[in-house]
Write a protein that holds these residues in place. Structure first.
Motif, mmCIF file in Angstrom:
data_model
loop_
_atom_site.group_PDB
_atom_site.id
_atom_site.type_symbol
_atom_site.label_atom_id
_atom_site.label_comp_id
_atom_site.label_asym_id
_atom_site.label_seq_id
_atom_site.Cartn_x
_atom_site.Cartn_y
_atom_site.Cartn_z
ATOM 1 N N ALA A 138 0.819 -1.222 0.000
ATOM 2 C CA ALA A 138 0.000 0.000 0.000
ATOM 3 C C ALA A 138 0.849 1.266 0.000
ATOM 4 C CB ALA A 138 -0.911 0.010 1.234
ATOM 5 N N ASN A 139 2.168 1.096 0.068
ATOM 6 C CA ASN A 139 3.058 2.257 0.183
ATOM 7 C C ASN A 139 3.760 2.593 -1.116
ATOM 8 O OD1 ASN A 139 3.837 2.956 3.306
ATOM 9 N ND2 ASN A 139 3.021 0.904 3.037
ATOM 10 N N GLU A 140 4.065 3.875 -1.253
ATOM 11 C CA GLU A 140 5.089 4.241 -2.221
ATOM 12 C C GLU A 140 6.412 4.142 -1.459
ATOM 13 O OE1 GLU A 140 6.619 8.099 -4.704
ATOM 14 O OE2 GLU A 140 4.509 7.965 -4.153
ATOM 15 N N ILE A 141 7.302 3.310 -1.939
ATOM 16 C CA ILE A 141 8.576 3.149 -1.234
ATOM 17 C C ILE A 141 9.456 4.357 -1.552
ATOM 18 C CG2 ILE A 141 10.660 1.706 -0.952
ATOM 19 C CD1 ILE A 141 8.088 0.385 0.120
ATOM 20 N N GLU A 142 9.938 5.005 -0.514
ATOM 21 C CA GLU A 142 10.746 6.217 -0.710
ATOM 22 C C GLU A 142 12.244 5.926 -0.653
ATOM 23 O OE1 GLU A 142 7.356 9.190 1.153
ATOM 24 O OE2 GLU A 142 8.986 8.518 2.438
ATOM 25 N N SER A 143 12.628 5.043 0.280
ATOM 26 C CA SER A 143 14.063 4.728 0.353
ATOM 27 C C SER A 143 14.265 3.382 1.042
ATOM 28 C CB SER A 143 14.819 5.807 1.134
ATOM 29 O OG SER A 143 14.382 5.824 2.479
ATOM 30 N N ILE A 144 15.368 2.753 0.677
ATOM 31 C CA ILE A 144 15.790 1.507 1.321
ATOM 32 C C ILE A 144 17.276 1.683 1.569
ATOM 33 C CG2 ILE A 144 15.932 -1.011 1.105
ATOM 34 C CD1 ILE A 144 13.882 -0.669 -1.292
ATOM 35 N N MET A 145 17.684 1.584 2.795
ATOM 36 C CA MET A 145 19.122 1.748 3.050
ATOM 37 C C MET A 145 19.554 0.901 4.228
ATOM 38 S SD MET A 145 19.435 5.507 4.830
ATOM 39 C CE MET A 145 21.186 5.525 4.576
ATOM 40 N N GLY A 146 20.825 0.538 4.234
ATOM 41 C CA GLY A 146 21.284 -0.195 5.398
ATOM 42 C C GLY A 146 22.539 -1.002 5.148
ATOM 43 N N ILE A 147 22.747 -1.937 6.064
ATOM 44 C CA ILE A 147 23.918 -2.814 6.032
ATOM 45 C C ILE A 147 23.482 -4.075 5.306
ATOM 46 C CG2 ILE A 147 25.479 -4.171 7.496
ATOM 47 C CD1 ILE A 147 24.896 -1.922 9.677
ATOM 48 N N LEU A 148 23.998 -4.262 4.112
ATOM 49 C CA LEU A 148 23.515 -5.348 3.259
ATOM 50 C C LEU A 148 24.589 -6.393 3.005
ATOM 51 C CD1 LEU A 148 21.586 -3.060 0.788
ATOM 52 C CD2 LEU A 148 20.544 -4.883 2.151
ATOM 53 N N ASN A 149 25.722 -6.263 3.647
ATOM 54 C CA ASN A 149 26.792 -7.244 3.449
ATOM 55 C C ASN A 149 27.347 -7.681 4.793
ATOM 56 O OD1 ASN A 149 29.905 -7.819 3.023
ATOM 57 N ND2 ASN A 149 28.823 -8.355 1.150
ATOM 58 N N GLY A 150 27.127 -8.957 5.101
ATOM 59 C CA GLY A 150 27.528 -9.495 6.402
ATOM 60 C C GLY A 150 29.040 -9.577 6.547
ATOM 61 N N THR A 151 29.729 -9.888 5.442
ATOM 62 C CA THR A 151 31.185 -10.065 5.514
ATOM 63 C C THR A 151 31.870 -8.769 5.927
ATOM 64 O OG1 THR A 151 31.035 -11.710 3.765
ATOM 65 C CG2 THR A 151 33.205 -10.753 4.160
ATOM 66 N N LEU A 287 10.592 1.426 8.698
ATOM 67 C CA LEU A 287 10.721 0.121 9.358
ATOM 68 C C LEU A 287 12.197 -0.206 9.476
ATOM 69 C CD1 LEU A 287 8.306 -2.208 7.336
ATOM 70 C CD2 LEU A 287 7.743 -0.717 9.241
ATOM 71 N N THR A 288 12.541 -0.979 10.501
ATOM 72 C CA THR A 288 13.917 -1.457 10.642
ATOM 73 C C THR A 288 13.883 -2.973 10.706
ATOM 74 O OG1 THR A 288 14.403 0.488 11.976
ATOM 75 C CG2 THR A 288 16.022 -1.285 12.046
ATOM 76 N N LEU A 289 14.643 -3.620 9.833
ATOM 77 C CA LEU A 289 14.728 -5.082 9.865
ATOM 78 C C LEU A 289 16.183 -5.451 10.129
ATOM 79 C CD1 LEU A 289 12.483 -4.381 7.411
ATOM 80 C CD2 LEU A 289 12.357 -6.846 7.454
ATOM 81 N N ILE A 290 16.389 -6.339 11.078
ATOM 82 C CA ILE A 290 17.759 -6.752 11.423
ATOM 83 C C ILE A 290 17.799 -8.269 11.527
ATOM 84 C CG2 ILE A 290 19.565 -6.685 13.215
ATOM 85 C CD1 ILE A 290 18.610 -3.869 13.937
ATOM 86 N N GLY A 291 18.827 -8.886 10.977
ATOM 87 C CA GLY A 291 18.940 -10.340 11.105
ATOM 88 C C GLY A 291 20.080 -10.877 10.281
ATOM 89 N N PRO A 292 20.207 -12.219 10.259
ATOM 90 C CA PRO A 292 21.342 -12.827 9.556
ATOM 91 C C PRO A 292 21.226 -12.650 8.045
ATOM 92 C CG PRO A 292 19.882 -14.518 10.419
ATOM 93 C CD PRO A 292 19.361 -13.210 10.918
ATOM 94 N N GLY A 293 22.227 -11.990 7.464
ATOM 95 C CA GLY A 293 22.175 -11.670 6.042
ATOM 96 C C GLY A 293 22.867 -12.680 5.163
ATOM 97 N N ALA A 294 23.436 -13.697 5.751
ATOM 98 C CA ALA A 294 24.155 -14.706 4.968
ATOM 99 C C ALA A 294 24.186 -15.987 5.790
ATOM 100 C CB ALA A 294 25.568 -14.212 4.679
#
Ligand code: HSE
Length: 424
Positions: A138-151, A287-294
């Motif tokens: 239902a949203n227009e997504i405005e931005s996605i940012m964060g830590i996307l690499n576990g290594t 929203l904030t999502l945190i968890g194992p990325g690899a």
């Protein structure tokens, strides 16, 4: 549940995790797995034949779904194309193939009435893609940012204990987090591919990965880590994808670079090999999502989750379009970095002579750069370290100031210039 017959390409870390999880879901029948070599010792053998001939899977009419966990661009993209043409649904963890060939693959899938599932391609076990695609529909997504690499997050977290980049990388390699050739992770390519996939879901366009600004973590020193801490920051490799840019630019602001994140910010507390992502939608806010990325089971969790979703819908008429995001047929390019605005951290090594601080102020002032904080250290010898935190600066102004600074006799070396966090 109706039986669904699967074939799989690849039996590495993620593939063995998929085999392990599939044991709990007997209706998902793995019929054959294609591997590079039959000689390798395997930690988990599937209950089905292995083959080195991918065609045995692609040409098997009973196999309805191809699980692709072999990675890499070639020859993988060709296998996926041929499987789609044989009307097999695809479940893939391959961000590189999607980032580079996504528009073509999705168009091909549409033409052949099949679906491509790709939850595992970004953020491993974190259900990020389904959250953006379905949860935030239902949203227009405005931005996605964060830590996307576990290594790299593991390496940077490890450097906070005073280790050098080289030692922290070696430890990551010894523990199996980092590859022998760490380029894809430490130079930002992996994050750029993920940002391209996220842009497709969030904004409807794959962003060409070769247009995404990439700055990795090789130049971060233990001194930078310690100074950042002193000023109340942690250094993280952040990926950003924002619509219209954070400063009202045209196009997409998509980039990956190290960033000083305030210790009080939720992303600063994402440690080790975890991922942490902020998604901003016009209705929901952030929203904030945190968890194992690899890792084996977290990534397999995403793959098998996709398989279960797919299996549940497989017998419904025309279900493929329900699962496919609307993605434009041509990729977009990322906006050039000149117009991003953010504060900077600068570490300069200068000759300790009269007037240096004044000259620094004059150069920065001439390039519209306002200094927020300045300290000097280690001035007993002939050289001193000057650390400057600026107010918001346009990328082009910082580049021209640094270019002028590099010509100055008093500069021994430009230690580092790192962006400071600013909300997208
Ligand atoms: N190499 C990636 C990481 C995992 O370290 O996050 C797969 O994308």
């Amino acid at each position: 549940m109706a039986r669904v017959v699967l074939g799989m390409l690849g039996l590495g870390t993620v593939g063995t995790g998929v085999v392990e999880l599939l044991a709990r879901h007997r209706h998902l029948t793995l019929k054959k797995v294609a591997v590079k070599s039959l000689d390798k010792d395997r930690s988990a053998m599937p209950n089905c034949p292995l083959t080195t001939d991918v065609d045995e899977i692609i040409n098997d009419a009973e196999i309805e779904v191809l699980v692709e966990v072999m990675g890499g661009e070639n020859p993988t993209v060709g296998y996926l194309e041929r499987a789609i043409k044989k009307r097999k649904h695809i479940v893939t963890a391959n961000k590189e193939v999607l980032a580079k060939h996504g528009p073509r693959l999705f168009a091909l899938a549409k033409e052949h009435g099949v679906a491509i599932f790709f939850e595992a391609s970004v953020a491993g076990g974190v259900p990020l893609l389904s959250t953006i695609h379905k949860g935030l529909e239902a949203n227009e997504i405005e931005s996605i940012m964060g830590i996307l690499n576990g290594t790299t997050n593991f390496i940077l977290s490890n450097m906070e204990t005073g280790k050098s980049y080289a030692d922290a990388l070696k430890e990551a390699q010894d523990l199996g987090f980092a590859e022998d050739d760490p380029t894809a992770d430490v130079d930002g390519f992996d994050v750029a591919y993920k940002l391209s996939v996220l842009s497709a879901l969030g904004f409807g366009y794959f962003v060409r990965p070769d247009t995404i600004y990439k700055e990795g973590i090789r130049n971060i020193t233990e001194e930078d880590m310690a100074l950042a801490k002193e000023f109340g920051y942690r250094i993280k490799l952040l990926g950003t994808a924002a619509k219209g840019g954070s400063n009202g630019n045209q196009g997409f602001d998509v980039r990956v670079h190290p960033t000083l994140v305030p210790v009080t910010h939720p992303l600063a507390s994402v440690s080790g090999a975890n991922n942490g992502i902020l998604v901003r939608g016009h209705a929901v806010g952030q929203l904030t999502l945190i968890g194992p990325g690899a890792g084996k089971l977290p990534t397999a969790s995403a793959v098998v989750g996709d398989l279960m979703n797919l299996a549940g819908a497989l017998k419904l008429p025309d279900f493929a379009s329900y699962f496919q995001p609307t993605i434009e047929a041509s990729p977009a390019s990322a906006a050039p970095p000149d117009h991003w605005k953010c504060p900077f951290y600068l570490r300069l090594v200068v000759k300790d002579t009269p007037g240096v601080i004044g000259k620094l102020g004059t150069i920065f002032g001439a390039h519209n750069i306002s200094i927020a904080t300045i300290i000097q250290r280690g001035a007993e010898g002939r050289e001193a370290t000057v650390v400057i935190l600026t107010h918001d600066v346009l990328g082009k102004d910082m580049n021209s100031a640094l270019a002028e600074l590099k010509k100055c006799d008093f500069l021994s070396s430009l230690g580092n210039a790192i962006r400071i966090f600013r909300s997208a």
